[in-house]
Design a protein around this motif. Structure first.
Motif, PDB file in Angstrom:
ATOM      1  N   VAL A 367       0.846  -1.199   0.000  1.00 48.92           N
ATOM      2  CA  VAL A 367       0.000   0.000   0.000  1.00 48.92           C
ATOM      3  C   VAL A 367       0.881   1.249   0.000  1.00 48.92           C
ATOM      4  CG1 VAL A 367      -1.654   1.345   1.351  1.00 48.92           C
ATOM      5  CG2 VAL A 367      -1.982  -1.117   1.070  1.00 48.92           C
ATOM      6  N   GLU A 368       1.938   1.225   0.795  1.00 52.95           N
ATOM      7  CA  GLU A 368       2.852   2.370   0.862  1.00 52.95           C
ATOM      8  C   GLU A 368       3.540   2.616  -0.479  1.00 52.95           C
ATOM      9  OE1 GLU A 368       5.463   1.260   3.996  1.00 52.95           O
ATOM     10  OE2 GLU A 368       4.030   1.716   5.603  1.00 52.95           O
ATOM     11  N   GLU A 369       3.761   1.547  -1.240  1.00 51.64           N
ATOM     12  CA  GLU A 369       4.448   1.655  -2.528  1.00 51.64           C
ATOM     13  C   GLU A 369       3.511   2.132  -3.643  1.00 51.64           C
ATOM     14  OE1 GLU A 369       7.635   1.103  -3.460  1.00 51.64           O
ATOM     15  OE2 GLU A 369       8.377   0.600  -1.464  1.00 51.64           O
ATOM     16  N   GLY A 370       2.236   2.326  -3.325  1.00 49.15           N
ATOM     17  CA  GLY A 370       1.301   2.813  -4.331  1.00 49.15           C
ATOM     18  C   GLY A 370       0.757   1.747  -5.257  1.00 49.15           C
ATOM     19  N   ILE A 371       0.862   0.484  -4.832  1.00 48.81           N
ATOM     20  CA  ILE A 371       0.410  -0.623  -5.667  1.00 48.81           C
ATOM     21  C   ILE A 371      -1.105  -0.573  -5.882  1.00 48.81           C
ATOM     22  CG2 ILE A 371       0.237  -3.137  -5.832  1.00 48.81           C
ATOM     23  CD1 ILE A 371       3.058  -2.011  -6.211  1.00 48.81           C
ATOM     24  N   VAL A 372      -1.838  -0.134  -4.861  1.00 45.14           N
ATOM     25  CA  VAL A 372      -3.302  -0.090  -4.961  1.00 45.14           C
ATOM     26  C   VAL A 372      -3.729   0.799  -6.120  1.00 45.14           C
ATOM     27  CG1 VAL A 372      -5.435   0.576  -3.805  1.00 45.14           C
ATOM     28  CG2 VAL A 372      -3.623  -0.583  -2.514  1.00 45.14           C
ATOM     29  N   GLU A 373      -3.092   1.956  -6.242  1.00 36.91           N
ATOM     30  CA  GLU A 373      -3.440   2.884  -7.316  1.00 36.91           C
ATOM     31  C   GLU A 373      -3.197   2.257  -8.697  1.00 36.91           C
ATOM     32  OE1 GLU A 373      -3.050   5.250  -3.668  1.00 36.91           O
ATOM     33  OE2 GLU A 373      -1.870   3.649  -4.574  1.00 36.91           O
ATOM     34  N   HIS A 374      -2.100   1.484  -8.813  1.00 32.77           N
ATOM     35  CA  HIS A 374      -1.828   0.782 -10.074  1.00 32.77           C
ATOM     36  C   HIS A 374      -2.957  -0.196 -10.392  1.00 32.77           C
ATOM     37  CE1 HIS A 374       2.145   2.185 -11.161  1.00 32.77           C
ATOM     38  NE2 HIS A 374       2.655   1.888  -9.966  1.00 32.77           N
ATOM     39  N   LEU A 375      -3.348  -0.973  -9.399  1.00 35.80           N
ATOM     40  CA  LEU A 375      -4.395  -1.984  -9.605  1.00 35.80           C
ATOM     41  C   LEU A 375      -5.726  -1.338  -9.973  1.00 35.80           C
ATOM     42  CD1 LEU A 375      -3.612  -4.412  -6.618  1.00 35.80           C
ATOM     43  CD2 LEU A 375      -3.027  -4.724  -9.022  1.00 35.80           C
ATOM     44  N   VAL A 376      -6.024  -0.228  -9.322  1.00 41.74           N
ATOM     45  CA  VAL A 376      -7.271   0.487  -9.603  1.00 41.74           C
ATOM     46  C   VAL A 376      -7.297   0.964 -11.056  1.00 41.74           C
ATOM     47  CG1 VAL A 376      -8.529   2.626  -9.134  1.00 41.74           C
ATOM     48  CG2 VAL A 376      -7.790   1.172  -7.233  1.00 41.74           C
ATOM     49  N   GLU A 381      -9.325   0.284 -16.716  1.00 38.42           N
ATOM     50  CA  GLU A 381      -9.050   0.101 -18.141  1.00 38.42           C
ATOM     51  C   GLU A 381      -9.697  -1.167 -18.689  1.00 38.42           C
ATOM     52  OE1 GLU A 381      -4.844   0.075 -18.583  1.00 38.42           O
ATOM     53  OE2 GLU A 381      -4.577   2.115 -17.797  1.00 38.42           O
ATOM     54  N   HIS A 382      -9.862  -2.162 -17.830  1.00 39.48           N
ATOM     55  CA  HIS A 382     -10.328  -3.469 -18.306  1.00 39.48           C
ATOM     56  C   HIS A 382     -11.714  -3.838 -17.769  1.00 39.48           C
ATOM     57  CE1 HIS A 382      -6.438  -4.664 -20.117  1.00 39.48           C
ATOM     58  NE2 HIS A 382      -5.928  -3.884 -19.168  1.00 39.48           N
ATOM     59  N   ARG A 383     -12.457  -2.839 -17.341  1.00 41.73           N
ATOM     60  CA  ARG A 383     -13.742  -3.150 -16.701  1.00 41.73           C
ATOM     61  C   ARG A 383     -14.794  -3.645 -17.695  1.00 41.73           C
ATOM     62  NH1 ARG A 383     -15.315   3.158 -15.564  1.00 41.73           N
ATOM     63  NH2 ARG A 383     -16.211   3.603 -17.611  1.00 41.73           N
ATOM     64  N   ASP A 384     -14.689  -3.237 -18.955  1.00 43.12           N
ATOM     65  CA  ASP A 384     -15.743  -3.559 -19.922  1.00 43.12           C
ATOM     66  C   ASP A 384     -15.371  -4.717 -20.846  1.00 43.12           C
ATOM     67  OD1 ASP A 384     -17.360  -1.475 -19.001  1.00 43.12           O
ATOM     68  OD2 ASP A 384     -16.288  -0.018 -20.251  1.00 43.12           O
ATOM     69  N   HIS A 385     -14.182  -5.256 -20.663  1.00 39.76           N
ATOM     70  CA  HIS A 385     -13.721  -6.283 -21.602  1.00 39.76           C
ATOM     71  C   HIS A 385     -14.038  -7.671 -21.057  1.00 39.76           C
ATOM     72  CE1 HIS A 385     -11.625  -3.137 -23.789  1.00 39.76           C
ATOM     73  NE2 HIS A 385     -11.104  -2.721 -22.648  1.00 39.76           N
ATOM     74  N   GLU A 386     -14.960  -8.328 -21.713  1.00 41.38           N
ATOM     75  CA  GLU A 386     -15.351  -9.676 -21.262  1.00 41.38           C
ATOM     76  C   GLU A 386     -14.165 -10.636 -21.356  1.00 41.38           C
ATOM     77  OE1 GLU A 386     -18.073 -11.746 -19.344  1.00 41.38           O
ATOM     78  OE2 GLU A 386     -18.361  -9.656 -19.901  1.00 41.38           O
ATOM     79  N   ALA A 387     -13.301 -10.378 -22.367  1.00 47.40           N
ATOM     80  CA  ALA A 387     -12.133 -11.249 -22.551  1.00 47.40           C
ATOM     81  C   ALA A 387     -11.120 -11.088 -21.422  1.00 47.40           C
ATOM     82  CB  ALA A 387     -11.469 -10.949 -23.890  1.00 47.40           C
ATOM     83  N   ASP A 388     -11.245  -9.996 -20.639  1.00 47.19           N
ATOM     84  CA  ASP A 388     -10.287  -9.727 -19.564  1.00 47.19           C
ATOM     85  C   ASP A 388     -10.773 -10.196 -18.201  1.00 47.19           C
ATOM     86  OD1 ASP A 388      -8.489  -8.525 -21.280  1.00 47.19           O
ATOM     87  OD2 ASP A 388      -9.428  -6.566 -21.094  1.00 47.19           O
TER      88      ASP A 388
END
Length: 624
Positions: A367-376, A381-388
């Motif tokens: 969390v301190e490294e900012g990983i959460v923001e990357h995942l978000v 970016e991939h919320r609408d892609h059924e293939a993803d």
């Protein structure tokens, strides 16, 4: 064309029959005939025609003739007979007749030969005869063939004699064919030290690519058996195999070694051993070298190396070692891969983060490294892609793990995790929904504001209750109902609880009271008690319609119900009595009699809860 093929078959059959006949007529000096037969067998020709011709020859007594020569001849002629048998063993239908003719015990004795050519051809013949042939393997077993083969392998570990390199490769091939899927022979081979011998072969002959690949194939066969698991971890083989990747010719073995180690890493014990080697650094190097290349071989190596990295990370020791307090090369590379255009590496990075996040201390650092923001950002970016959906699943798994430590929850909420995962509410993929519900349940635990945000949203609650009733996916059903109970517990709002009632959330909570899992039972009982003590007027009818009284009666009357569940059930029942319609049902259901029996329970807290419940009823008799 058909006539031509039949004519060719007939000619070949006639040729070999003539050779066999000549062999009989010249039994005193058979070498020229044997040479002709060998030449016939070694000339490139149609495989089907050759098999048919050989089957005809065998039917006409060819094996018997070879057996007679083999048992009454000198070394030079004998070697040619064995070579012919090696060629004949390539034909599936001839393998069993070779065993029946009695060749196996004789061939095994020639493994002791000082003549390397003789021993090599004997290994070839036995290896071909035993290929996918348990009758041949059993014959080897009955004649202590494994001990003879292992002795031969040991004697030639460092041999520099002409032909020794070929003998080593063919002997390993025989070991592969004779033990493959044969538990008895594999056990004898392992007990006889086969793994140590193969270890030496790799260490002494790394430049012999044919031999090392054969050894790796043999080991690949061994690891399909449970027999070898302990032996693998006890030997130095794992380090030796990893060492192949470090060698100057390591590229030659990469795909075979990766395939072998992926299979080995199915075992937790092996993961822990591999975590202590240089393997993770080798895997990173393989990925870096092939990164950006689009050819199939490079893409395959990236996939295998990243798959193996993730397998290693699923072990506790691997995750700890490779995280290295946030300084490990695997962790550092994983963070970089989160932004890589290669979807395979991005997926590997997300899976790696999810595994690192199985440790609370790692979670804080992530969390301190900012990983959460990357995942978000990736999830958006991939919320609408059924293939993803696989990537969505992996991101949600990582976020769920990151949300478990209490100190992380606020940070995740501030990073917009709640709003981002809710973008997937329309997903029909149950595996994604399951992880989505898990993230939400972790986020609202101890977070009143987040619980209220979700619990007072009618649209969300309708969707959630729908998932609580999904019969085709027990995980979604259970996780959905647990989230529902968690919203009640953490929101503690009358408005939220009324929303639960309006959205028909009572039936799934009542159903969860009967769960086989203690935690889920308790969660349901707590949620129902809170609802009953806060909005009982609105909840009374759905509670009655959900047959809660019958569920309570069943729990309290079951002698195997744990004391904790009994106490919470009695507390809920006491609360329900504030509603006259439910009180009447409770009074006539036999629950009171059961409670009186529980007042003599061996656990003091159960006795107290039962006595309190009975006292409440006696102080406030039923109105009529």
């Amino acid at each position: 064309m058909m006539e031509s093929a039949l004519s060719c078959q007939a000619e070949e059959s006639e040729d070999i029959l003539n050779m066999v006949e000549s062999l009989r007529l010249s039994s005193d000096e058979p070498e020229k005939c044997l040479d002709r037969i060998l030449k016939f067998l070694l000339v490139e020709q149609d495989e089907e025609d050759l098999d048919q011709a050989l089957e005809t020859a065998v039917e006409n007594g060819m094996l018997g003739d070879l057996y007679d020569i083999m048992t009454h001849t000198s070394d030079g002629t004998l070697c040619k007979v064995i070579q012919i048998l090696a060629e004949l063993g390539k034909t599936e239908t001839i393998r069993e007749p070779c065993v029946m003719q009695g060749f196996v015990p004789i061939l095994l004795q020639h493994l002791k030969s000082d003549d390397i050519m003789m021993a090599t051809q004997a290994c070839r013949a036995l290896g071909n005869i035993c290929f996918e042939n348990d009758i041949g393997r059993n014959a080897v077993d009955e004649n202590d063939g494994i001990l003879l083969l292992l002795k031969l392998l040991r004697e030639h570990v460092k041999s520099t004699e002409d032909g020794a390199d070929r003998l080593r490769t063919i002997a390993c091939g025989f070991l592969l064919n004779v033990t493959n899927t044969h538990d008895s022979l594999m056990q004898k081979a392992v007990d006889g030290g086969a793994l140590d011998v193969l270890d030496e072969y790799i260490r002494y002959h790394q430049q012999d690519h044919g031999l090392c690949n054969m050894v790796l194939l043999t080991l690949g066969s061994f690891i399909d058996s449970e027999i070898c698991r302990q032996k693998f971890t006890e030997s130095s083989l794992l380090s030796t195999i990893v060492g192949l990747l470090d060698s100057q010719t390591g590229e030659v073995y990469q795909e075979t070694v990766l395939d072998l180690l992926i299979n080995l890493s199915e075992w937790d014990e092996v993961k822990d051993v591999l975590a202590e080697t240089s393997l993770s650094n080798n895997l990173i190097q393989i990925i870096q070298v092939n990164q950006g290349k689009l050819d199939p071989e490079s893409q395959q190596l990236i996939k295998m190396a990243s798959d193996l990295l993730i397998l290693l990370l699923t072990g506790d020791k691997g995750a700890e070692t490779m995280f290295a307090n946030g300084e490990g090369p695997v962790f550092i590379e994983s963070v970089k891969w989160l932004e890589d255009e290669d979807s395979r590496l991005q997926m590997a990075a997300v899976l790696a983060i999810g595994n690192f996040a199985r440790n609370d201390n790692h979670c804080q650092r992530l969390v301190e490294e900012g990983i959460v923001e990357h995942l978000v950002e990736i999830l958006k970016e991939h919320r609408d892609h059924e293939a993803d959906m696989t990537l969505q699943h992996a991101i949600l798994s990582a976020l769920r793990n990151l949300a478990i430590p209490a100190r992380n929850k606020t940070a995740l909420l501030m990073a917009g995790v709640l709003e981002t995962v809710l973008l997937l509410l329309s997903s029909d993929t149950m595996a994604v929904v399951f992880k989505l519900l898990g993230v939400l349940r972790m986020l609202v635990d101890g977070q009143e504001t987040a619980a209220l945000q979700l619990g007072t949203d009618r649209g969300f609650m309708d969707r959630l209750v729908g998932w609580c009733e999904v019969d085709e996916h027990a995980g979604v059903q259970g996780e959905g109902t647990r989230l529902l109970a968690s919203l009640v517990k953490n929101g503690r709002s009358a408005e939220l609880m009324r929303n639960v009632v309006k959205c028909q959330g009572i039936p799934p909570l009542v159903a969860m009271v009967s769960s086989e899992h203690l935690v889920m039972q308790n969660e349901a009982l707590v949620a129902l008690t809170l609802i009953s003590s806060t909005v009982l007027d609105e909840a009374a009818l759905p509670l009655k319609q959900s047959e809660l009284t019958e569920t309570i009666s069943s729990l309290l009357g079951n002698k195997s119900t744990l004391p904790e569940i009994l106490c919470n059930t009695l507390t809920l029942t006491k609360t329900l009595c504030s509603a006259e319609s439910l009180k009447e049902e409770i009074m006539t259901s036999g629950i009171v009699d059961i409670a009186r029996q529980l007042s003599c329970h061996e656990e003091e807290k159960v006795r107290e809860a039962a006595n309190t419940f009975v006292a409440v009823l006696e102080e406030a008799p039923l109105e009529r």
